[in-house]
Design a protein around this motif. Structure first.
Motif, PDB file in Angstrom:
ATOM      1  N   PHE A  31      41.672  40.753  33.782  1.00  0.00           N
ATOM      2  CA  PHE A  31      42.920  40.316  34.870  1.00  0.00           C
ATOM      3  C   PHE A  31      43.549  41.737  34.514  1.00  0.00           C
ATOM      4  CE2 PHE A  31      46.041  38.887  37.594  1.00  0.00           C
ATOM      5  CZ  PHE A  31      45.185  39.044  38.882  1.00  0.00           C
ATOM      6  N   ALA A  54      39.189  53.998  37.005  1.00  0.00           N
ATOM      7  CA  ALA A  54      39.727  53.620  37.685  1.00  0.00           C
ATOM      8  C   ALA A  54      38.491  52.873  37.647  1.00  0.00           C
ATOM      9  CB  ALA A  54      39.189  54.072  39.178  1.00  0.00           C
ATOM     10  N   ASN A  55      36.820  53.020  37.859  1.00  0.00           N
ATOM     11  CA  ASN A  55      36.201  53.031  37.545  1.00  0.00           C
ATOM     12  C   ASN A  55      36.171  51.638  36.582  1.00  0.00           C
ATOM     13  OD1 ASN A  55      33.248  53.005  39.275  1.00  0.00           O
ATOM     14  ND2 ASN A  55      32.340  53.091  37.028  1.00  0.00           N
ATOM     15  N   ALA A  57      38.388  50.096  35.938  1.00  0.00           N
ATOM     16  CA  ALA A  57      39.723  49.298  35.861  1.00  0.00           C
ATOM     17  C   ALA A  57      38.343  48.188  36.934  1.00  0.00           C
ATOM     18  CB  ALA A  57      40.766  49.530  36.800  1.00  0.00           C
ATOM     19  N   GLN A  58      37.742  48.690  37.812  1.00  0.00           N
ATOM     20  CA  GLN A  58      37.232  47.850  38.518  1.00  0.00           C
ATOM     21  C   GLN A  58      36.425  46.915  37.456  1.00  0.00           C
ATOM     22  OE1 GLN A  58      35.706  50.226  41.710  1.00  0.00           O
ATOM     23  NE2 GLN A  58      37.310  51.575  41.509  1.00  0.00           N
ATOM     24  N   ASP A  59      35.829  47.211  37.048  1.00  0.00           N
ATOM     25  CA  ASP A  59      34.785  46.828  36.362  1.00  0.00           C
ATOM     26  C   ASP A  59      35.832  45.345  35.576  1.00  0.00           C
ATOM     27  OD1 ASP A  59      32.318  49.067  36.646  1.00  0.00           O
ATOM     28  OD2 ASP A  59      32.782  49.619  34.396  1.00  0.00           O
ATOM     29  N   LEU A  61      37.638  43.912  36.336  1.00  0.00           N
ATOM     30  CA  LEU A  61      38.987  43.148  37.275  1.00  0.00           C
ATOM     31  C   LEU A  61      37.530  42.232  37.411  1.00  0.00           C
ATOM     32  CD1 LEU A  61      41.166  42.345  38.862  1.00  0.00           C
ATOM     33  CD2 LEU A  61      40.936  44.266  40.299  1.00  0.00           C
ATOM     34  N   GLY A  62      36.360  42.916  38.082  1.00  0.00           N
ATOM     35  CA  GLY A  62      34.542  41.908  38.273  1.00  0.00           C
ATOM     36  C   GLY A  62      34.828  41.123  36.953  1.00  0.00           C
ATOM     37  N   HIS A  63      34.464  41.351  35.746  1.00  0.00           N
ATOM     38  CA  HIS A  63      34.903  40.638  34.972  1.00  0.00           C
ATOM     39  C   HIS A  63      35.447  39.625  35.476  1.00  0.00           C
ATOM     40  CE1 HIS A  63      32.636  44.368  32.593  1.00  0.00           C
ATOM     41  NE2 HIS A  63      32.137  44.225  33.403  1.00  0.00           N
ATOM     42  N   ARG A  65      36.529  39.207  37.470  1.00  0.00           N
ATOM     43  CA  ARG A  65      36.338  37.447  38.371  1.00  0.00           C
ATOM     44  C   ARG A  65      34.825  36.300  38.299  1.00  0.00           C
ATOM     45  NH1 ARG A  65      34.333  37.350  44.573  1.00  0.00           N
ATOM     46  NH2 ARG A  65      33.542  35.341  44.459  1.00  0.00           N
ATOM     47  N   LEU A  66      34.664  38.016  37.381  1.00  0.00           N
ATOM     48  CA  LEU A  66      33.046  36.500  36.969  1.00  0.00           C
ATOM     49  C   LEU A  66      33.804  34.836  35.951  1.00  0.00           C
ATOM     50  CD1 LEU A  66      30.239  39.461  35.820  1.00  0.00           C
ATOM     51  CD2 LEU A  66      29.779  37.347  37.679  1.00  0.00           C
ATOM     52  N   ILE A 141      27.714  41.985  32.095  1.00  0.00           N
ATOM     53  CA  ILE A 141      29.282  42.578  31.752  1.00  0.00           C
ATOM     54  C   ILE A 141      29.129  43.752  30.367  1.00  0.00           C
ATOM     55  CG2 ILE A 141      31.124  41.422  30.567  1.00  0.00           C
ATOM     56  CD1 ILE A 141      30.977  38.676  32.313  1.00  0.00           C
ATOM     57  N   GLU A 144      28.447  47.261  30.743  1.00  0.00           N
ATOM     58  CA  GLU A 144      29.658  47.933  31.774  1.00  0.00           C
ATOM     59  C   GLU A 144      30.124  48.261  30.517  1.00  0.00           C
ATOM     60  OE1 GLU A 144      29.584  46.295  35.928  1.00  0.00           O
ATOM     61  OE2 GLU A 144      30.972  45.827  34.723  1.00  0.00           O
ATOM     62  N   TYR A 147      30.346  52.026  27.790  1.00  0.00           N
ATOM     63  CA  TYR A 147      30.366  53.197  28.548  1.00  0.00           C
ATOM     64  C   TYR A 147      31.614  53.097  28.183  1.00  0.00           C
ATOM     65  CZ  TYR A 147      32.088  56.657  32.103  1.00  0.00           C
ATOM     66  OH  TYR A 147      32.027  57.653  32.624  1.00  0.00           O
TER      67      TYR A 147
END
Lengths: 324, 105, 311
Positions: A31, A54-55, A57-59, A61-63, A65-66, A141, A144, A147
């Motif tokens: 987070f 940015a990608n 960052a979104q990965d 942040l998504g993790h 949340r997971l 996870i 991702e 990369y």
């Protein structure tokens, strides 16, 4: 050693505490790092690199949340975990909370490398977690994260080719490396566990000692105890020491291959291990124990600004139960 | 030397890959391509690109668009009310197709 | 190709980099697409702080994805502009940084609170999308191709912006009130998004005659009002009294232009509006701070030392 942990409602207080501590260190790292990465949006060295970071960052942040969603089964929601948590109760490593100096792309890619290398190892150690919701999340996870690691290595190799790039990387390494070591520190269990204790017995040995005179000592003991439980219960299949040593054995040679000087005291290297994390090499704030740099408290203030300004009492979800 | 050939059928359309030719240099590649790939199908323009200059990254190398839930990126996720502008409706429908093609849903 | 031939042949996607086009066309197209590209970047710059201030993880994700898309649109558009052979992307970004590059009026205003985000993400993006949809038929093929991808992605931005508006307008009394206030502040700017009436627009005639522009300012503004006034009302927003907007018998709208601040608009158009200058300056500082990275990479390539260059 341990039987699979299936039903959270049957957990002992110790099991719940171990799970909560583990998930918070995972989720908080992702987070807060994502939060920092987003600072590079509209600021990266080129439009293409802007999109790439940015990608990532979104990965992350998504993790986050997971991971946080793992605790939903224990009736801890996003509001409790992010918007109404005492910032001193966050358990992320200080590596992820440090602000970026404007234009310090060397910091961004080096931090990403240090973090992603550790992330890869710890995900490996969660693949066979005794708690299925954790094990189930690892595959998605991890693919991702591959990369991210490749992206960071590519940038490091290119920046290290130039004199200015290498100097900047060295500065960043000197500054970041002690903080990166806190990734492998054990985390103090949450001060007030948000999980209702349903059993009176069997959990007393690691209750937080509220006697202030012995606060530090009991925090460290509690952290060690809960970390022991995380491994004993099979939530994670490797110890932090093992992860730290393995991480060092990967990142130190790689960084040295780029002509960078890794600030690690090689005299402390013990029998049978190439490298080890020692107390002397750690920074003042460890993050994992709830001590943080001032930058974290400012960041927390900023990221909860709207929630407070609008007097919200809930964090709106766009997606329900992702990946379930 | 192998040259990849991209054909555009009509002005304004996209150049899409249609095959390749063996040729010693760019001039010859263009000439050969004009006959090999432009003589039958409608053609407005051809691009020739040295095969060795084509970089490739595949789904085995990287998870395009990620492996975790990214539904926040899709118009179809949002439940709003009232009639949408025609171009919003069109975009949403293109996104629904893309999502389906990606296997997200 | 001379200008008369260009005008004769000016249809949708009629011209490509393979065509020999007159300088007037190239310059007009460059100006138009560069403006569009700059607007993507400055819009993203304006919205970026709200990735952090978004009040939930999912909102944060959506905002980050949106800002990312806008940078992606900038990438596409600078390339479409660059392919005219007048200016390189680097020159355009340098001009944007030094204050010579022009961009949309709305992105010169500061944005301070979350309640303002749907004003951009719903109304301004909705307005932009009305225009962009028509530009899929522009005469410069690379621009039209960029619009294909932009329009594909943009639906998410508008829907997400609308979703935020819906959440705010079904929220607490305070939220509804603050959102209405933000709407009143932004509404005139949004009306001005489409520029002055056709009589006063300098570039329109030429751009239309060579097929670059497909609809006039007035036509687009009408199309916007027609679609978005009902949307605003749907969510309980009250349309401000000014500027006065009259609906004609044929369903089109007449905006009382005298109710709008055109001095401010034209100051903005010249990059002379103070808050906008701050935003330009802030972005310039960010761009200059990473100049060393671009130089390092260029030097590496120049020395032929690029690692794994053969991959």
């Amino acid at each position: 050693m341990s039987s699979p942990l299936e039903n959270p409602t049957d957990f002992s207080a110790r099991e719940r505490r171990a799970l909560e501590t583990l998930v918070k260190r995972l989720g908080d790292d992702e987070f807060v790092l994502a939060e920092r990465y987003t600072e590079w949006q509209v600021r990266a060295p080129s439009l293409e690199s802007d999109l790439a970071l940015a990608n990532n960052a979104q990965d992350e942040l998504g993790h986050a949340r997971l991971w946080y969603d793992v605790l939903a089964d224990l009736d801890v929601d996003e509001r409790d975990l992010v918007y109404e948590r005492d910032p001193a109760d966050f358990r992320h490593s200080t590596l992820v909370e440090l602000p970026f100096a404007e234009g310090d792309w060397a910091d961004a890619v080096l931090r990403s490398y240090l973090y992603d290398a550790a992330e890869d190892l710890r995900l490996e150690a969660l693949e066979d977690s005794a708690y299925p919701p954790i094990a189930d999340r690892v595959g998605k996870i991890r693919s991702e994260e591959e990369y991210h690691l490749e992206h960071a290595r590519n940038w490091l190799e290119r920046l290290a080719e130039g004199e200015e790039g290498r100097d900047r990387l060295q500065d960043a390494l000197d500054r970041l490396f002690p903080h990166a070591l806190t990734l492998f520190e054990s985390a103090t269990p949450p001060v007030e566990t948000a999980i209702p204790t349903r059993e009176a017995s069997g959990s007393n040995e690691i209750e937080r000692n509220t006697d202030e005179t012995s606060g530090d000592r009991s925090d460290a003991d509690a952290a060690a105890a809960v970390e022991g439980d995380i491994v004993d219960f099979g939530l994670r299949t490797a110890t932090l020491e093992e992860l730290g040593e393995e991480w060092l054995s990967i990142v130190v040679p790689f960084l040295e291959s780029l002509d960078l000087d890794v600030p690690i005291d090689e005299s402390t290297i013990g029998e049978g291990v190439e490298y080890a994390v020692t107390v002397e090499s750690l920074p003042t704030q460890l993050g994992r124990d709830g001590t943080h740099t001032d930058a974290w408290f400012d960041l927390y203030d900023d990221l909860t600004h709207t929630y407070r300004e609008l007097e919200r009492s809930d964090a709106a979800k766009i997606r329900e139960d992702p990946d379930r | 030397m192998i040259w990849e050939v991209f054909r555009q059928e009509q002005a304004g359309e996209y150049h899409t890959h249609c095959g390749n030719v063996h040729a010693p240099d760019r001039e010859m590649a263009k000439q050969f391509a004009a006959v090999q790939h432009g003589r039958r199908k409608p053609t407005n323009s051809l691009w020739v690109v040295p095969r060795d200059e084509v970089g490739e990254i595949t789904g085995d190398d990287v998870a395009f668009g990620g492996t975790t839930d990214k539904s926040y990126r899709w118009a179809t996720t949002y439940r709003t009310t009232g009639a949408d502008a025609s171009e919003v409706v069109e975009s949403e429908s293109e996104q629904a197709d893309a999502e389906q093609g990606r296997g997200d849903d | 190709m001379d200008l008369e031939t260009v005008k004769d042949r000016a249809g949708p996607r009629a011209f490509s980099p393979a065509d020999d086009l007159p300088q007037e066309y190239r310059e007009a197209a460059t100006r138009m697409i560069e403006f569009h590209a700059n607007s993507e970047i400055m819009g993203a710059y304006l919205e970026r702080p709200f990735i952090r201030q978004a009040p939930s993880i999912d909102r944060k994700l959506a905002f980050s994805a949106k800002v990312q898309d806008e940078i992606g649109h900038g990438q596409l558009l600078y390339r479409a502009a660059e392919s005219l052979g007048v200016k390189s992307r680097e020159q355009m970004l340098a001009d944007l940084a030094n204050g010579d590059g022009k961009f949309l009026n709305c992105f010169h205003y500061p944005m301070e609170s979350w309640v303002e985000t749907p004003m951009i993400a719903f109304f301004v993006d909705g307005a932009a999308m009305r225009r962009q949809a028509t530009l899929r038929r522009t005469s410069w093929e690379p621009y039209a191709h960029a619009m294909d991808k932009v329009c594909f992605e943009e639906g998410f931005h508008v829907k997400h912006g609308e979703d935020i508006l819906q959440e705010l307008m079904t929220g607490s009394r305070k939220e509804r009130q603050l959102t209405q206030e933000a709407f009143e502040k932004w509404w005139p700017r949004i009306i001005q998004f489409f520029g002055p009436t056709d009589d006063d627009s300098t570039h329109h005639d030429f751009a239309a005659s060579v097929g670059l522009k497909q609809k006039s300012n007035d036509e687009l503004r009408n199309a916007f009002l027609d679609q978005y006034i009902p949307k605003a009302r749907n969510y309980g927003l009250e349309i401000p009294d000014e500027p006065r907007i009259r609906e004609r018998d044929d369903g089109t709208y007449e905006v009382e232009e005298g109710d709008l601040d055109w001095d401010e608009f034209f100051a903005i158009a010249k990059n002379e509006y103070e808050p906008g200058r701050d935003q330009i300056g802030g972005r310039r500082a960010a761009q200059e701070a990473v100049q060393w990275v671009r130089e390092t990479i260029d030097e590496t390539i120049a020395r032929g030392h690029a690692p794994r260059a053969a991959d």
